[in-house]
Design a protein around this motif. Sequence first.
Motif, PDB file in Angstrom:
ATOM      1  N   ARG A  63       0.769  -1.176  -0.014  1.00  0.00           N
ATOM      2  CA  ARG A  63      -0.011  -0.067   0.107  1.00  0.00           C
ATOM      3  C   ARG A  63       1.018   1.254  -0.115  1.00  0.00           C
ATOM      4  O   ARG A  63       1.969   1.262   0.714  1.00  0.00           O
ATOM      5  CB  ARG A  63      -0.894   0.043   1.200  1.00  0.00           C
ATOM      6  CG  ARG A  63      -1.928  -1.106   1.391  1.00  0.00           C
ATOM      7  CD  ARG A  63      -2.657  -0.798   2.542  1.00  0.00           C
ATOM      8  NE  ARG A  63      -1.886  -0.811   3.628  1.00  0.00           N
ATOM      9  CZ  ARG A  63      -2.305  -0.907   4.814  1.00  0.00           C
ATOM     10  NH1 ARG A  63      -3.669  -1.040   5.071  1.00  0.00           N
ATOM     11  NH2 ARG A  63      -1.610  -0.624   5.898  1.00  0.00           N
ATOM     12  N   GLU A  68      -2.597   6.687   1.781  1.00  0.00           N
ATOM     13  CA  GLU A  68      -3.392   6.166   2.821  1.00  0.00           C
ATOM     14  C   GLU A  68      -3.751   7.433   3.823  1.00  0.00           C
ATOM     15  O   GLU A  68      -4.641   7.781   4.306  1.00  0.00           O
ATOM     16  CB  GLU A  68      -2.896   4.956   3.647  1.00  0.00           C
ATOM     17  CG  GLU A  68      -3.074   3.800   2.915  1.00  0.00           C
ATOM     18  CD  GLU A  68      -4.746   3.294   2.897  1.00  0.00           C
ATOM     19  OE1 GLU A  68      -5.318   3.375   3.758  1.00  0.00           O
ATOM     20  OE2 GLU A  68      -5.094   2.732   1.663  1.00  0.00           O
ATOM     21  N   ARG A  71      -5.786  10.073   2.258  1.00  0.00           N
ATOM     22  CA  ARG A  71      -7.106   9.630   2.361  1.00  0.00           C
ATOM     23  C   ARG A  71      -7.896   9.579   3.605  1.00  0.00           C
ATOM     24  O   ARG A  71      -8.888  10.470   4.084  1.00  0.00           O
ATOM     25  CB  ARG A  71      -7.222   8.240   1.923  1.00  0.00           C
ATOM     26  CG  ARG A  71      -8.821   7.610   1.750  1.00  0.00           C
ATOM     27  CD  ARG A  71      -8.668   6.283   1.369  1.00  0.00           C
ATOM     28  NE  ARG A  71      -9.638   5.426   1.659  1.00  0.00           N
ATOM     29  CZ  ARG A  71     -10.059   4.643   2.793  1.00  0.00           C
ATOM     30  NH1 ARG A  71      -8.775   4.620   3.579  1.00  0.00           N
ATOM     31  NH2 ARG A  71     -11.013   4.367   3.001  1.00  0.00           N
TER      32      ARG A  71
END
Length: 175
Positions: A63, A68, A71
């Motif tokens: 990832r 992330e 987000r």
Amino acid sequence: CSPGGNALPVQWPPTSSKQPVPAFSPPACQPRRLPARPHLRPAKVCQAGDAYTREKFKPQPTRDLEKEKQRLQNILATGKDEVEDEVERVLIRTKEEEIPEPDRFEELVKEIQDRREFLAQMEALGQDKEYKGIVLAEISQKMHEMKIIDKKRTEEIRKMMTKDFPGGNKSDLHD
């Protein structure tokens, strides 16, 4: 468990703090006893099995941690997931691309008109002396920029015309 393995009596004798506690208590239910000697497997048996073999590494899809983080920041800040916003951004980008970029020459014309209107308002109020020099200087700068843009445009048109008519007379194209 009852001492004799029988059912418990339905009634017990009344208890009080004055009754002596009997020295002998009935044996409680004891768990089953473990064997006296633990059962050990020999080392060769353990090594022959799968106990000493490692599992093969199976990589997981990675990832992007920065993505992330962004987000999650968006979710906490706006309460919306970024994926929804990306769809809107794509739509906005296509709309922006469809709208042509405003012409700088036209912008300059509008800015000069705004400054003239401002100067007229100040004259009506009797305060034109304070702003007249500043506004006229700004208008002069805008006019100079317009001349530069106009020269570039005419030069581009001349280049396009000479490309279209390479054998033509270049002196006819100049004013």
